[in-house]
Design an enzyme around this catalytic site. Structure first.
Site, short mmCIF file in Angstrom:
data_model
loop_
_atom_site.label_atom_id
_atom_site.label_comp_id
_atom_site.label_asym_id
_atom_site.label_seq_id
_atom_site.Cartn_x
_atom_site.Cartn_y
_atom_site.Cartn_z
N THR A 280 1.07 -1.40 -0.22
CA THR A 280 0.22 -0.03 0.21
C THR A 280 0.82 0.91 0.37
O THR A 280 0.46 2.30 -0.60
CB THR A 280 -0.76 -0.08 1.06
OG1 THR A 280 -1.61 -1.17 1.82
CG2 THR A 280 -1.90 1.45 0.89
N ASP B 79 0.68 -6.63 5.57
CA ASP B 79 0.07 -8.12 6.10
C ASP B 79 1.32 -9.39 6.33
O ASP B 79 0.76 -9.05 7.55
CB ASP B 79 -1.31 -8.08 4.48
CG ASP B 79 -2.06 -7.69 5.13
OD1 ASP B 79 -2.65 -6.91 5.39
OD2 ASP B 79 -3.13 -7.69 3.22
N1 GLU Z 1 -2.40 -6.97 1.11
C1 GLU Z 1 -1.53 -5.89 0.63
C2 GLU Z 1 0.06 -5.73 1.04
O1 GLU Z 1 0.19 -6.67 2.26
C3 GLU Z 1 -1.50 -4.64 0.85
C4 GLU Z 1 -1.53 -4.41 2.39
C5 GLU Z 1 -0.84 -3.08 2.97
O2 GLU Z 1 0.20 -2.96 1.97
O3 GLU Z 1 -1.12 -2.18 3.41
O4 GLU Z 1 1.16 -6.00 0.28
#
Ligand code: GLU
Length: 183
Positions: free
Chosen positions: A15, A91
């Protein structure tokens, strides 16, 4: 003379490197390292920054092969700079930090993992504060371990530097999702 420390930011995706796609409401179209630095120029007031893309992926797709690749890239950088920041999806960020802390034994320089709960194009993103805190911590301390740098609370007051092996993501959206468990 420029007496600032020098760091390298290695980007892996997540993100923190994403933008909102207003057609779907999801986040896509990742930022390049250059664009991210351009968005957060304050970092360059604190440290000299080099920046490199390692991967552009969601952290749920990271596996053991990537831990090894990342460790090699970190070691290459640590010969040249005072510390490394890894940008990473939240994650599995805590798993990567634990893996790196076992691979990179005997570190003498800081390696900080930084993520964001809101994509970097949003006014409410936690990315700039998390990155600037990590850079400031590297600039002002002689920490020599792997750690995680994320918000301490819901507001932009403080970040915590959390231990690589005792930290968990315990909430899906809060800025202060990362907590130290039993420590
Ligand atoms: N699920 C994705 C990841 O862990 C997006 C969540 C995030 O980065 O906060 O890369």
């Amino acid at each position: 003379m420029n007496s600032k420390k020098t760091i390298t930011i290695l980007h892996t995706g997540g993100t923190i490197a994403s933008k909102v796609d207003y057609k779907t409401g999801g986040v896509i179209a990742r930022y390049t390292p250059e664009e991210l630095l351009y968005k957060f120029p304050e970092i360059a007031h604190v440290v000299n920054v080099k920046s490199r893309l390692i991967r552009n992926m969601w952290s749920e797709d990271i596996n053991f092969k990537h831990y090894n690749l990342l460790a090699k890239e970190i070691l290459k950088e640590l010969h040249k700079v005072d510390g490394v920041i890894i940008t990473h999806g939240t994650d599995t960020l805590a798993y990567t930090s634990a893996a790196l802390s076992f691979i990179l034994e005997g570190l003498e320089k800081p390696v900080l993992l930084v993520g964001a709960q809101r994509s970097s194009d949003r006014g409410s993103s936690d990315a700039p504060f998390n990155l600037i805190c990590a850079a400031k911590f590297i600039a002002e301390t002689d920490f020599g371990e792997v750690g995680i740098c994320m918000h301490e609370s819901m507001s932009d007051d403080n970040c915590l530097i959390m231990p690589a092996c005792k930290t968990r993501k315990l909430h899906s959206s809060r800025r202060d999702a990362f907590k130290v468990v039993n420590g």
